[in-house]
Enzyme design. Sequence first.
Site, PDB file in Angstrom:
ATOM      1  N   ARG A 108    -102.669 -33.262  79.689  1.00 41.45           N
ATOM      2  CA  ARG A 108    -102.357 -33.449  78.350  1.00 41.45           C
ATOM      3  C   ARG A 108    -101.746 -31.856  77.525  1.00 41.45           C
ATOM      4  NH1 ARG A 108    -103.694 -37.752  74.957  1.00 41.45           N
ATOM      5  NH2 ARG A 108    -104.263 -39.666  76.894  1.00 41.45           N
ATOM      6  N   ARG A 140    -100.174 -33.020  71.011  1.00 40.01           N
ATOM      7  CA  ARG A 140    -100.674 -32.380  69.326  1.00 40.01           C
ATOM      8  C   ARG A 140    -100.984 -31.220  69.624  1.00 40.01           C
ATOM      9  NH1 ARG A 140    -103.177 -38.400  67.929  1.00 40.01           N
ATOM     10  NH2 ARG A 140    -103.661 -38.037  70.366  1.00 40.01           N
ATOM     11  N   ARG A 156     -92.449 -35.215  66.947  1.00 37.33           N
ATOM     12  CA  ARG A 156     -93.463 -37.210  67.165  1.00 37.33           C
ATOM     13  C   ARG A 156     -92.479 -37.927  65.673  1.00 37.33           C
ATOM     14  NH1 ARG A 156     -95.225 -40.652  67.104  1.00 37.33           N
ATOM     15  NH2 ARG A 156     -97.520 -41.134  67.102  1.00 37.33           N
ATOM     16  N   ASP A 196     -96.266 -41.810  80.147  1.00 35.91           N
ATOM     17  CA  ASP A 196     -97.912 -42.157  79.585  1.00 35.91           C
ATOM     18  C   ASP A 196     -98.321 -43.065  80.914  1.00 35.91           C
ATOM     19  OD1 ASP A 196    -100.330 -42.297  77.230  1.00 35.91           O
ATOM     20  OD2 ASP A 196    -100.487 -43.650  78.569  1.00 35.91           O
ATOM     21  N   TYR A 233    -106.871 -51.417  81.278  1.00 35.84           N
ATOM     22  CA  TYR A 233    -105.929 -51.651  79.955  1.00 35.84           C
ATOM     23  C   TYR A 233    -105.736 -53.196  80.400  1.00 35.84           C
ATOM     24  CZ  TYR A 233    -107.187 -47.217  78.654  1.00 35.84           C
ATOM     25  OH  TYR A 233    -107.283 -46.285  78.811  1.00 35.84           O
TER      26      TYR A 233
HETATM   27  O1  CP3 Z   1     -99.143 -33.662  79.040  1.00 39.72           O
HETATM   28  C1  CP3 Z   1     -99.136 -34.039  79.335  1.00 39.72           C
HETATM   29  O2  CP3 Z   1    -100.460 -34.872  80.281  1.00 39.72           O
HETATM   30  C2  CP3 Z   1     -98.531 -35.707  79.723  1.00 39.72           C
HETATM   31  C3  CP3 Z   1     -98.488 -36.910  79.642  1.00 39.72           C
HETATM   32  C4  CP3 Z   1     -99.770 -37.698  79.116  1.00 39.72           C
HETATM   33  C5  CP3 Z   1     -99.904 -38.424  78.070  1.00 39.72           C
HETATM   34  N1  CP3 Z   1    -100.540 -39.218  78.680  1.00 39.72           N
HETATM   35  C6  CP3 Z   1     -99.360 -38.351  76.492  1.00 39.72           C
HETATM   36  C7  CP3 Z   1     -99.798 -39.351  75.225  1.00 39.72           C
HETATM   37  C8  CP3 Z   1    -100.359 -37.896  80.121  1.00 39.72           C
HETATM   38  C9  CP3 Z   1    -100.350 -37.107  81.596  1.00 39.72           C
HETATM   39  C10 CP3 Z   1    -100.943 -38.806  79.852  1.00 39.72           C
HETATM   40  C11 CP3 Z   1    -102.022 -39.937  80.930  1.00 39.72           C
HETATM   41  C12 CP3 Z   1    -102.811 -40.480  80.411  1.00 39.72           C
HETATM   42  N2  CP3 Z   1    -102.755 -41.924  79.293  1.00 39.72           N
HETATM   43  C13 CP3 Z   1    -104.162 -41.573  80.510  1.00 39.72           C
HETATM   44  C14 CP3 Z   1    -104.990 -40.711  81.323  1.00 39.72           C
HETATM   45  C15 CP3 Z   1    -105.181 -39.350  81.004  1.00 39.72           C
HETATM   46  C16 CP3 Z   1    -106.314 -39.255  80.428  1.00 39.72           C
HETATM   47  O3  CP3 Z   1    -106.262 -38.734  79.392  1.00 39.72           O
HETATM   48  O4  CP3 Z   1    -107.478 -40.040  81.073  1.00 39.72           O
HETATM   49  C17 CP3 Z   1    -104.691 -42.403  79.498  1.00 39.72           C
HETATM   50  C18 CP3 Z   1    -106.114 -42.602  79.452  1.00 39.72           C
HETATM   51  C19 CP3 Z   1    -104.244 -43.143  78.990  1.00 39.72           C
HETATM   52  C20 CP3 Z   1    -103.932 -44.124  77.903  1.00 39.72           C
HETATM   53  C21 CP3 Z   1    -103.591 -43.748  76.679  1.00 39.72           C
HETATM   54  N3  CP3 Z   1    -102.193 -42.882  76.173  1.00 39.72           N
HETATM   55  C22 CP3 Z   1    -104.580 -43.352  75.428  1.00 39.72           C
HETATM   56  C23 CP3 Z   1    -105.689 -43.889  75.760  1.00 39.72           C
HETATM   57  C24 CP3 Z   1    -103.817 -42.853  74.040  1.00 39.72           C
HETATM   58  C25 CP3 Z   1    -104.147 -42.750  72.488  1.00 39.72           C
HETATM   59  C26 CP3 Z   1    -105.304 -41.332  72.692  1.00 39.72           C
HETATM   60  C27 CP3 Z   1    -104.546 -40.630  72.139  1.00 39.72           C
HETATM   61  O5  CP3 Z   1    -105.053 -39.034  73.160  1.00 39.72           O
HETATM   62  O6  CP3 Z   1    -104.008 -40.531  70.775  1.00 39.72           O
HETATM   63  C28 CP3 Z   1    -102.964 -42.499  74.652  1.00 39.72           C
HETATM   64  C29 CP3 Z   1    -101.653 -41.878  73.940  1.00 39.72           C
HETATM   65  C30 CP3 Z   1    -101.139 -40.429  73.799  1.00 39.72           C
HETATM   66  N4  CP3 Z   1    -100.451 -40.176  75.696  1.00 39.72           N
HETATM   67  C31 CP3 Z   1    -100.363 -39.731  73.581  1.00 39.72           C
HETATM   68  C32 CP3 Z   1    -100.544 -38.426  74.605  1.00 39.72           C
HETATM   69  C33 CP3 Z   1     -99.416 -37.196  74.061  1.00 39.72           C
HETATM   70  C34 CP3 Z   1    -101.365 -39.703  72.433  1.00 39.72           C
HETATM   71  C35 CP3 Z   1     -99.744 -40.042  71.306  1.00 39.72           C
HETATM   72  C36 CP3 Z   1     -99.660 -39.559  70.241  1.00 39.72           C
HETATM   73  O7  CP3 Z   1    -100.586 -38.951  69.034  1.00 39.72           O
HETATM   74  O8  CP3 Z   1     -98.538 -38.807  70.017  1.00 39.72           O
END
Ligand code: CP3
Length: 340
Positions: free
Chosen positions: A24, A28, A37, A74, A150
């Site tokens: 991640r 943000r 964004r 994602d 999911y």
């Molecule tokens: O930099 C990186 O790691 C690359 C991008 C990346 C994202 N999601 C971007 C993202 C990666 C590798 C993921 C994987 C992901 N997505 C996982 C596995 C890793 C983990 O954290 O366990 C999971 C479970 C998801 C599903 C997911 N995506 C959720 C539950 C959420 C909402 C929670 C949150 O953090 O807001 C997301 C959204 C998400 N994916 C964001 C990002 C940057 C936030 C979106 C935003 O507000 O811009």
Amino acid sequence: MKNDILLRAARGEETERVPVWMMRQAGRILPGYRKIRERVKDFQELVKTPELACEATIEPVNLLGVDAAIIFSDILVVPEAMGLDYQMLESRGPIFEKTIQTQKDIDSIRIGSTENWNYVVEALKLTRKELNERVPLIGFAGSPWTIFAYMTEGKGSKTFSVAKRMLYSNPEMAHALLDKITQTTVKYLKDQVNAGAQIVQIFDSWGGILSPESYEEFSLPYIAKICDELSKLVPVIAFPKGAFFSAKAIAKLNCNAISLDWTVDPAEARQLLPGKVLQGNLDPCVLYAEHAVIKAKTHKMLEQFGSKKYIANLGHGVYPDIPMDNVKFFIDTVKQYQSK
Ligand code: CP3
């Protein structure tokens, strides 16, 4: 390649220092990401616009100096490619319109193919070009069990009781769905490699809510299938979050590296995962503390894992409200560390 220490460490080769990146890292915490964004309607528009996904992928390389880029995308690309649309609600997470409950539902979704994730293929190609061999590019996917969770729940959950109910009450159906997700994920990751991903990580974010017995029946065998297919092509990192209870079975995966969460003791991991490269595992919450604390905890982690067969990382993704300055301090601390 100018900096390939992540790839060399993942293959088990010796490196001049320990490589470091963060799950991640493109999100943000970064000012450029927050600006991107604001330019888009929603999260999916960002994921589906290769130029913007590329920009978000490269920002942490420039700003934080990490040793790898991870493609901005994602894990939910896979359920969407199989026919389940979702919305990403601001600070609440994903919501699926339809969920999978019956055999008929399973029959109604497809095994995804390139046309369903072509935007990821394009984003990878563009990013490889823009990175210009500065650091390796990581591709990724969720584990089949995590995607299953999911697809059946339709959103995040504390207990994942809907998903787990299917495992116990209708295991055959659960296996049918897991198999379909696995077939899709193998195709998806192969496409990522063909488009330029030089290493892949499989995120089993919800592995830890299963019992060892159900983990080894419903999660691990499907991760194993993906590892068998992908490790022929590139190094593979598996991240069985919270599932170290099954370490002995995880050790048999045909992958190069295992990513560990912060609940795992480094010495125990070395003992139970012989031969594997280890990645992790600083508690991301350490990065809320002052620099002296971050430095001490990071040094301790580096000492405990040792400088060989090791990739420094957090035990899970960095939280969006962690100060960027502290994140950068963590990266610099790893890069400046001299092992004794
Ligand atoms: O930099 C990186 O790691 C690359 C991008 C990346 C994202 N999601 C971007 C993202 C990666 C590798 C993921 C994987 C992901 N997505 C996982 C596995 C890793 C983990 O954290 O366990 C999971 C479970 C998801 C599903 C997911 N995506 C959720 C539950 C959420 C909402 C929670 C949150 O953090 O807001 C997301 C959204 C998400 N994916 C964001 C990002 C940057 C936030 C979106 C935003 O507000 O811009």
